[in-house]
Design an enzyme around this catalytic site. Structure first.
Site, mmCIF file in Angstrom:
data_model
loop_
_atom_site.group_PDB
_atom_site.id
_atom_site.type_symbol
_atom_site.label_atom_id
_atom_site.label_comp_id
_atom_site.label_asym_id
_atom_site.label_seq_id
_atom_site.Cartn_x
_atom_site.Cartn_y
_atom_site.Cartn_z
ATOM 1 N N ILE A 1 -3.825 -6.594 8.530
ATOM 2 C CA ILE A 1 -2.776 -5.603 7.913
ATOM 3 C C ILE A 1 -3.208 -5.462 6.442
ATOM 4 O O ILE A 1 -2.913 -6.522 5.796
ATOM 5 C CB ILE A 1 -1.384 -6.076 7.855
ATOM 6 C CG1 ILE A 1 -1.106 -6.248 9.529
ATOM 7 C CG2 ILE A 1 -0.387 -4.734 7.567
ATOM 8 C CD1 ILE A 1 0.361 -6.741 9.759
ATOM 9 N N LYS B 1 1.087 -12.655 7.268
ATOM 10 C CA LYS B 1 -0.272 -11.664 6.732
ATOM 11 C C LYS B 1 -0.799 -12.432 5.540
ATOM 12 O O LYS B 1 -0.031 -12.336 4.541
ATOM 13 C CB LYS B 1 0.244 -10.477 6.608
ATOM 14 C CG LYS B 1 -0.516 -9.656 5.673
ATOM 15 C CD LYS B 1 -0.022 -8.094 5.367
ATOM 16 C CE LYS B 1 -0.798 -7.300 4.662
ATOM 17 N NZ LYS B 1 -0.085 -6.227 4.234
ATOM 18 N N TYR C 1 4.407 -12.044 4.218
ATOM 19 C CA TYR C 1 3.217 -11.523 3.744
ATOM 20 C C TYR C 1 2.999 -12.090 2.510
ATOM 21 O O TYR C 1 3.639 -12.217 1.599
ATOM 22 C CB TYR C 1 3.929 -9.727 3.267
ATOM 23 C CG TYR C 1 2.782 -9.249 2.524
ATOM 24 C CD1 TYR C 1 1.237 -9.548 2.624
ATOM 25 C CD2 TYR C 1 2.898 -8.042 1.842
ATOM 26 C CE1 TYR C 1 0.367 -8.820 1.787
ATOM 27 C CE2 TYR C 1 1.892 -7.145 1.269
ATOM 28 C CZ TYR C 1 0.529 -7.745 1.276
ATOM 29 O OH TYR C 1 -0.359 -7.057 0.417
ATOM 30 N N THR D 1 1.026 -1.377 0.008
ATOM 31 C CA THR D 1 -0.037 0.059 -0.053
ATOM 32 C C THR D 1 0.922 1.148 0.001
ATOM 33 O O THR D 1 0.574 2.317 -0.718
ATOM 34 C CB THR D 1 -0.864 0.047 1.318
ATOM 35 O OG1 THR D 1 -1.723 -1.230 1.172
ATOM 36 C CG2 THR D 1 -2.068 1.264 1.154
#
Length: 302
Positions: A205, A164, A137, A48
């Protein structure tokens, strides 16, 4: 870990100016806005935040500005999106002298996918060289790690403390929750935060939290309180917002949502385009339904 970050952890946008340079003075306003919304932590330098576009000096400056702005009030997670073990280690070492709770690291995801043994070795080397807690991630479609491989890595490399978990398949999320119950499993299934929380996610997240932190914290609180009618209502409204921002220029649409809510205007880094007029209209409508624009001078913010 010194702390086990849980709850709503928005991944911040990086405040680029129109010329593509970072304006570190605008990190603090975003941090304070997140904390004011009730966020339980923040992440920086992730997808992001267009972290894949940052050179080493920019990365360190951004993380330093984030940690300085947080002032120890909530945990900070440092995102790392690179394509070699060497570079991942170098970035981890850049922040290990800061007050960072953990590294959030994507699997290597260049044109060719590493096999399972290479992936285990990658995270083992990162842990050995940085000495820092690592959150995988799991987001890259062509380098997506199965629950079995994720569990193996976390078992064999104790400093890999969690995952994540992204993508839209809740079965994979549920399988991971069952296979690694003692690890930190965060949801990045933006469209399905409500069911992720009911499955026992330790937190989230995800970009939707960054676009609408107040409603995202309210959803987390509603599930924790057992107020499922409230949670379902928030889920539907947040899903509408997600449908408005999910696109190849997701970071640009996310930062536009922030601007509508009063943060200083910033820009995506080229060649990513800004939110289109149609995207802007959809984002505004979704935020209005969430009540996120009440009392905000939208015209001034734009």
């Amino acid at each position: 870990m010194k702390v086990r970050p849980t709850g709503v952890i928005p991944p911040m946008t990086t405040p680029f100016r129109k010329d593509g340079e970072i304006d570190t003075k605008l990190v603090a306003p975003q941090v304070d806005w997140m904390i004011g919304a009730g966020a339980h932590g923040v992440a920086a330098g992730g997808s992001t935040g267009e972290g894949h576009t940052l050179d080493h000096e920019e990365y360190r400056d951004l993380m330093e500005a984030t940690v300085d702005a947080v002032k120890g009030r909530i945990p900070v997670i440092a995102g790392i999106i690179v394509d070699s073990t060497r570079d991942a280690i170098r970035r981890g070492k850049l922040v290990r002298d800061m007050n960072v709770a953990a590294l959030q690291v994507t699997p290597v995801h260049y044109l060719f996918k590493p096999d399972d043994e290479a992936m285990v070795a990658h995270f083992r080397a990162m842990a050995d060289e940085t000495g820092m807690p690592i959150i995988i991630y799991n987001v890259v479609p062509w380098s997506y790690l199965s629950p079995a491989l994720l569990t193996r890595i976390m078992t064999e490399v104790p400093l890999v403390v969690g995952v994540k978990q992204s993508a839209g398949d809740l079965k994979l999320f549920a399988d991971l929750m069952m296979m690694a119950p003692d690890k930190l499993i965060y949801s990045a299934v933006d469209a399905l935060m409500y069911p992720s929380y009911t499955l026992g996610a330790h937190g989230s997240i995800a970009a939707i939290l960054t676009a609408a932190p107040h409603a995202s914290v309210a959803l987390w609180d509603a599930v924790k309180a057992g107020d499922h009618p409230r949670a379902l209502d928030l889920h539907k409204k947040l899903l509408t917002l997600w449908n408005a921002v999910i696109a190849d220029n997701l970071p640009a649409c996310t930062r536009y949502a922030q601007t509508l809510q009063g943060l200083p205007r910033t820009y995506p880094r080229a060649p990513m385009p800004e939110a289109s007029p149609a995207q802007q209209a959809a984002v505004r409508k979704a935020l209005e339904a969430l009540g996120a624009l009440k009392g905000v001078r939208v015209e001034a913010a734009e």
